[in-house]
Design an enzyme around this catalytic site. Sequence first.
Site, mmCIF file in Angstrom:
data_model
loop_
_atom_site.group_PDB
_atom_site.id
_atom_site.type_symbol
_atom_site.label_atom_id
_atom_site.label_comp_id
_atom_site.label_asym_id
_atom_site.label_seq_id
_atom_site.Cartn_x
_atom_site.Cartn_y
_atom_site.Cartn_z
ATOM 1 N N THR A 125 1.509 10.147 3.589
ATOM 2 C CA THR A 125 0.412 10.865 2.942
ATOM 3 C C THR A 125 -0.928 10.592 3.621
ATOM 4 O O THR A 125 -1.881 11.345 3.405
ATOM 5 C CB THR A 125 0.323 10.490 1.451
ATOM 6 O OG1 THR A 125 0.686 9.118 1.318
ATOM 7 C CG2 THR A 125 1.248 11.351 0.616
ATOM 8 N N ASP B 61 -0.133 5.046 0.913
ATOM 9 C CA ASP B 61 -0.430 6.050 1.936
ATOM 10 C C ASP B 61 -0.335 5.451 3.342
ATOM 11 O O ASP B 61 -1.100 4.547 3.684
ATOM 12 C CB ASP B 61 -1.841 6.613 1.716
ATOM 13 C CG ASP B 61 -1.989 7.307 0.354
ATOM 14 O OD1 ASP B 61 -1.059 8.009 -0.042
ATOM 15 O OD2 ASP B 61 -3.037 7.138 -0.294
ATOM 16 N N ASP C 64 0.886 -1.151 0.000
ATOM 17 C CA ASP C 64 0.000 0.000 0.000
ATOM 18 C C ASP C 64 0.939 1.220 0.000
ATOM 19 O O ASP C 64 2.132 1.090 0.292
ATOM 20 C CB ASP C 64 -0.861 -0.041 1.271
ATOM 21 C CG ASP C 64 -1.684 1.227 1.450
ATOM 22 O OD1 ASP C 64 -2.279 1.690 0.463
ATOM 23 O OD2 ASP C 64 -1.717 1.761 2.584
ATOM 24 N N LYS D 43 -9.339 5.263 5.790
ATOM 25 C CA LYS D 43 -8.055 4.773 5.283
ATOM 26 C C LYS D 43 -8.245 3.623 4.301
ATOM 27 O O LYS D 43 -8.941 2.658 4.594
ATOM 28 C CB LYS D 43 -7.151 4.335 6.441
ATOM 29 C CG LYS D 43 -6.596 5.517 7.216
ATOM 30 C CD LYS D 43 -5.529 5.078 8.204
ATOM 31 C CE LYS D 43 -4.957 6.281 8.938
ATOM 32 N NZ LYS D 43 -4.059 5.845 10.025
ATOM 33 N N SER E 206 -2.341 0.854 -4.349
ATOM 34 C CA SER E 206 -2.920 1.996 -3.657
ATOM 35 C C SER E 206 -4.243 2.385 -4.305
ATOM 36 O O SER E 206 -4.353 2.408 -5.531
ATOM 37 C CB SER E 206 -1.971 3.194 -3.723
ATOM 38 O OG SER E 206 -2.624 4.354 -3.243
ATOM 39 N N ALA E 207 -5.223 2.707 -3.471
ATOM 40 C CA ALA E 207 -6.523 3.151 -3.974
ATOM 41 C C ALA E 207 -6.469 4.590 -4.487
ATOM 42 O O ALA E 207 -7.447 5.111 -5.011
ATOM 43 C CB ALA E 207 -7.553 3.041 -2.859
ATOM 44 N N GLU F 67 0.147 -3.282 4.665
ATOM 45 C CA GLU F 67 -0.950 -2.312 4.824
ATOM 46 C C GLU F 67 -0.969 -1.622 6.181
ATOM 47 O O GLU F 67 -0.608 -2.219 7.188
ATOM 48 C CB GLU F 67 -2.277 -3.064 4.703
ATOM 49 C CG GLU F 67 -2.910 -3.019 3.329
ATOM 50 C CD GLU F 67 -3.490 -1.666 2.964
ATOM 51 O OE1 GLU F 67 -3.546 -0.758 3.836
ATOM 52 O OE2 GLU F 67 -3.894 -1.489 1.812
ATOM 53 N N ASP F 68 -1.429 -0.379 6.211
ATOM 54 C CA ASP F 68 -1.594 0.330 7.489
ATOM 55 C C ASP F 68 -3.072 0.476 7.878
ATOM 56 O O ASP F 68 -3.380 1.030 8.930
ATOM 57 C CB ASP F 68 -0.979 1.736 7.415
ATOM 58 C CG ASP F 68 -1.762 2.651 6.493
ATOM 59 O OD1 ASP F 68 -2.149 2.187 5.388
ATOM 60 O OD2 ASP F 68 -2.022 3.804 6.850
ATOM 61 N N LYS G 164 -11.045 -1.519 -1.274
ATOM 62 C CA LYS G 164 -10.703 -2.307 -0.096
ATOM 63 C C LYS G 164 -11.846 -2.097 0.901
ATOM 64 O O LYS G 164 -12.362 -0.997 0.971
ATOM 65 C CB LYS G 164 -9.387 -1.806 0.526
ATOM 66 C CG LYS G 164 -8.185 -1.877 -0.426
ATOM 67 C CD LYS G 164 -7.003 -1.101 0.143
ATOM 68 C CE LYS G 164 -5.871 -1.009 -0.887
ATOM 69 N NZ LYS G 164 -4.717 -0.213 -0.444
HETATM 70 C C1 BG6 Z 1 -5.980 5.599 -0.253
HETATM 71 C C2 BG6 Z 1 -6.015 6.396 1.035
HETATM 72 O O1 BG6 Z 1 -4.693 5.129 -0.462
HETATM 73 O O2 BG6 Z 1 -6.375 6.410 -1.356
HETATM 74 C C3 BG6 Z 1 -7.367 7.048 1.208
HETATM 75 O O3 BG6 Z 1 -5.733 5.527 2.121
HETATM 76 C C4 BG6 Z 1 -7.725 7.856 -0.020
HETATM 77 O O4 BG6 Z 1 -7.318 7.872 2.355
HETATM 78 C C5 BG6 Z 1 -7.673 6.964 -1.256
HETATM 79 O O5 BG6 Z 1 -9.025 8.416 0.098
HETATM 80 C C6 BG6 Z 1 -8.016 7.709 -2.558
HETATM 81 O O6 BG6 Z 1 -7.047 8.677 -2.795
HETATM 82 P P1 BG6 Z 1 -7.164 9.808 -3.912
HETATM 83 O O7 BG6 Z 1 -5.783 10.392 -3.955
HETATM 84 O O8 BG6 Z 1 -7.510 9.107 -5.190
HETATM 85 O O9 BG6 Z 1 -8.205 10.756 -3.471
HETATM 86 MG MG MG Z 2 -2.758 3.171 3.615
#
Ligand code: BG6
Ligand code: MG
Length: 216
Positions: free
Chosen positions: A16, A10, A8, A44, A113-114, A168-169, A144
């Site tokens: 971040t 963030d 992951d 998260k 990462s999402a 993952e956190d 997730k």
């Molecule tokens: C995840 C974060 O990695 O990405 C979430 O843990 C965040 O907090 C999500 O909302 C979506 O990120 P972004 O940058 O597409 O708004």
């Molecule tokens: Mg994370």
Amino acid sequence: YFKGVIFDLDGVITDTAEYHYQAWKRLAEKLGIPFDRKFNEKLKGVSRMESLNIILSRSNKSYTQEEKERLAEEKNADYKELIAKITPDDLLPGAGEVLESLKKHGYKLALASASKNASFVIKKLKVEHYFDYIVDAATIKNSKPHPEIFLTAAKGLGLAPEYCIGVEDAQAGIEAIKRAGMFAVGVGSSTLKGADVMINDLRDFDIEQYQTMVKR
Ligand code: BG6
Ligand code: MG
């Protein structure tokens, strides 16, 4: 046994997660919605629009889709301002060393990462070259704790999920890793349910130990 590690971003590779928190807090306060770190845990690993919906569920006002899109855009603009200043110094302790060492030992590495800002952040951190595969968050249909993003990463690496370790956190992230059938490493100071092992930060990441913990 394990051949790949899926990270992951963030809160694992860089802090971040803190910037997401600050940007959401600013928006929530503007809307008069209570917001603190405990509530933030629910966001998260969750996509931008879903996070907004969770925040707005605490409001008694209703918002149109158009208004929601504007609010999500506003949060993202604040967030982008915060990440513009990222440099390699913003790697969390141990992150650069772990990526370097795993790569050197022949492991395949992926990013799950999402965040739609993930590839921007990874470039600012100057660690893009370590990753064999970076999932494009825009192509993922299920957030997730659904396992889709981790399964997509494993596929991108050409590995069966059981040969992969997920890092993952977030609670939703650990659940996604386990549902994908992978070994889960939880990062952070508070226990994440379902993690196979918990570490404070990536300085304690010990793949040799995880290799001995495989349930065959
Ligand atoms: C995840 C974060 O990695 O990405 C979430 O843990 C965040 O907090 C999500 O909302 C979506 O990120 P972004 O940058 O597409 O708004
Ligand atoms: Mg994370």
